[in-house]
Design a protein around this motif. Structure first.
Motif, short mmCIF file in Angstrom:
data_model
loop_
_atom_site.label_atom_id
_atom_site.label_comp_id
_atom_site.label_asym_id
_atom_site.label_seq_id
_atom_site.Cartn_x
_atom_site.Cartn_y
_atom_site.Cartn_z
N LEU A 204 9.31 -8.80 3.63
CA LEU A 204 10.38 -9.59 4.27
C LEU A 204 11.23 -10.34 3.25
N SER A 205 10.74 -10.47 2.02
CA SER A 205 11.56 -11.10 0.97
C SER A 205 12.67 -10.12 0.57
N THR A 206 13.89 -10.63 0.46
CA THR A 206 15.02 -9.75 0.10
C THR A 206 14.81 -9.15 -1.30
N ALA A 207 14.27 -9.96 -2.21
CA ALA A 207 14.09 -9.47 -3.58
C ALA A 207 12.99 -8.40 -3.63
N VAL A 208 11.94 -8.57 -2.84
CA VAL A 208 10.88 -7.56 -2.79
C VAL A 208 11.42 -6.28 -2.15
N SER A 209 12.18 -6.43 -1.06
CA SER A 209 12.65 -5.22 -0.36
C SER A 209 13.64 -4.43 -1.21
N ARG A 210 14.37 -5.11 -2.10
CA ARG A 210 15.27 -4.40 -3.04
C ARG A 210 14.44 -3.44 -3.92
N VAL A 211 13.32 -3.95 -4.44
CA VAL A 211 12.46 -3.14 -5.31
C VAL A 211 11.81 -2.00 -4.52
N ASN B 196 0.39 -14.62 -0.33
CA ASN B 196 0.49 -15.55 0.80
C ASN B 196 1.34 -16.76 0.40
N MET B 197 2.65 -16.65 0.67
CA MET B 197 3.58 -17.70 0.24
C MET B 197 3.39 -18.97 1.05
N ALA B 198 3.00 -18.83 2.33
CA ALA B 198 2.79 -20.01 3.18
C ALA B 198 1.68 -20.88 2.57
N GLN C 180 0.46 -19.24 -2.70
CA GLN C 180 -0.20 -18.37 -3.68
C GLN C 180 0.74 -17.99 -4.84
N HIS C 181 2.08 -18.01 -4.56
CA HIS C 181 3.05 -17.65 -5.61
C HIS C 181 3.18 -18.75 -6.67
N LYS C 182 2.53 -19.89 -6.44
CA LYS C 182 2.56 -20.97 -7.44
C LYS C 182 1.19 -21.14 -8.10
N SER C 183 0.26 -20.24 -7.79
CA SER C 183 -1.10 -20.38 -8.34
C SER C 183 -1.11 -19.97 -9.82
N PHE D 225 8.09 -18.05 -12.93
CA PHE D 225 8.91 -18.95 -12.11
C PHE D 225 8.32 -19.14 -10.72
N GLY D 226 7.18 -18.48 -10.44
CA GLY D 226 6.53 -18.67 -9.15
C GLY D 226 7.33 -18.12 -7.99
N GLN D 227 7.94 -16.94 -8.20
CA GLN D 227 8.71 -16.30 -7.13
C GLN D 227 8.21 -14.87 -6.93
N VAL D 228 8.61 -14.28 -5.82
CA VAL D 228 8.32 -12.85 -5.59
C VAL D 228 9.63 -12.09 -5.75
N PRO D 229 9.59 -10.83 -6.24
CA PRO D 229 8.40 -10.05 -6.55
C PRO D 229 7.93 -10.24 -7.98
N ALA D 230 6.66 -9.79 -8.20
CA ALA D 230 6.18 -9.50 -9.55
C ALA D 230 5.82 -8.03 -9.52
N PHE E 80 9.37 -9.28 -13.90
CA PHE E 80 9.88 -9.99 -12.73
C PHE E 80 11.40 -9.83 -12.73
N GLU E 81 12.09 -10.35 -11.71
CA GLU E 81 13.53 -10.19 -11.45
C GLU E 81 13.79 -8.81 -10.84
N SER E 82 14.07 -8.83 -9.54
CA SER E 82 14.15 -7.57 -8.78
C SER E 82 15.15 -6.57 -9.36
N ARG E 83 16.30 -7.05 -9.84
CA ARG E 83 17.31 -6.09 -10.33
C ARG E 83 16.89 -5.48 -11.65
N ALA E 84 16.21 -6.26 -12.48
CA ALA E 84 15.69 -5.73 -13.75
C ALA E 84 14.60 -4.69 -13.46
N1 GSH Z 1 16.36 -13.49 -8.86
C1 GSH Z 1 15.02 -13.31 -8.35
C2 GSH Z 1 14.91 -14.11 -7.05
C3 GSH Z 1 13.51 -14.15 -6.52
C4 GSH Z 1 13.44 -15.05 -5.31
O1 GSH Z 1 14.27 -15.96 -5.10
N2 GSH Z 1 12.41 -14.84 -4.50
C5 GSH Z 1 12.23 -15.68 -3.35
C6 GSH Z 1 11.93 -14.84 -2.12
S1 GSH Z 1 13.30 -13.79 -1.72
C7 GSH Z 1 11.04 -16.60 -3.61
O2 GSH Z 1 10.09 -16.22 -4.28
N3 GSH Z 1 11.12 -17.83 -3.11
C8 GSH Z 1 10.04 -18.80 -3.25
C9 GSH Z 1 10.31 -19.81 -4.32
O3 GSH Z 1 11.36 -19.76 -4.99
O4 GSH Z 1 9.47 -20.70 -4.47
C10 GSH Z 1 14.78 -11.82 -8.07
O5 GSH Z 1 15.74 -11.12 -7.75
O6 GSH Z 1 13.63 -11.36 -8.23
#
Ligand code: GSH
Length: 222
Positions: free
Chosen positions: A11-18, A35-37, A40-43, A52-57, A66-70
């Protein structure tokens, strides 16, 4: 071929791009839930692969990214000989044109569209207050960006030329949410060329599969 690993929810836009890129390139993958709720992304363990504690990895053999476009650029280059072979172009000029529109997506399209999706779709779901001023400002910004797209898509079938590429694919997640989760889909459907383009890019089997994965991940689904 060993499956690559994608950490994060579809459901994350960055994950679905990958995911769209991996399916378009016929690359087997394993989706690892995060489990972002529960944060877990900050563990500490997760921060080792996404500082940076974001998805995706992303993991492929011994490397993590990391970074979906990369990640998409990497997948398209590494698996150039399979799936959609022209996804990231086959010569420096086509690659530069794809990169140009990938940057336009990241720098011009994504900020207002993701803000609108957050304000109009996610904020109500998360019981957060919407900000009408932010909504208006970003609607105006996105309108201007889409006017540029309308002109471009009147000159060529897709953003970087006459083939579907990573540049188009990268727009799928936010366009999808704008159209299906907000009442501002008209930003897309009121522009003849943008609407035609959306029809073409969203009908790829790769994207339909991602939408199925997203629907299955919605709360309340099995
Ligand atoms: N520029 C990053 C953006 C990643 C991003 O913002 N992910 C969001 C979900 S779509 C996320 O992890 N948000 C939680 C947070 O920032 O703590 C990418 O494209 O991978």
């Amino acid at each position: 071929m060993a499956a690559v690993k994608v950490h994060g929810p579809p459901l994350s836009t960055a994950v679905s791009r990958v995911l769209a890129c991996l399916i378009e390139k016929d690359v087997p993958f394993q989706l690892i839930p995060v489990n972002m709720a529960k944060g877990q992304h900050k563990s500490p363990d997760y921060l080792k692969i996404q500082p940076f504690g974001q998805v995706p990895a992303f993991e492929d053999e011994h490397i993590t990214l990391f970074e979906s476009r990369a990640i998409c650029r990497y997948v398209a280059e590494k698996y150039v000989e399979q799936g959609n072979k022209g996804l990231f172009g086959n010569n420096p000029l086509t690659k530069a044109s794809i990169d140009q529109w990938l940057e336009a997506e990241a720098q011009n399209f994504n900020p207002p569209s993701s803000t609108l999706v957050f304000q109009l779709a996610f904020a109500p779901m998360m019981k957060l207050k919407q900000d009408p001023a932010i909504i208006k400002q970003n609607e105006e910004k996105l309108s201007k960006v889409l006017d540029v797209y309308e002109k471009r898509l009147g000159e060529s079938k897709f953003l970087a030329g006459d083939e579907f590429t990573l540049a188009d694919l990268s727009h799928l997640p936010n366009c999808q949410y704008l159209l299906s989760w907000t009442d501002r889909g008209e930003l897309i459907t009121s522009r003849k060329n943008v609407e035609r383009w959306w029809g073409e890019i969203s009908s790829h089997d790769s994207w339909k599969k991602v939408v199925e994965m997203q629907n299955a991940a919605l709360p309340g689904e099995a």
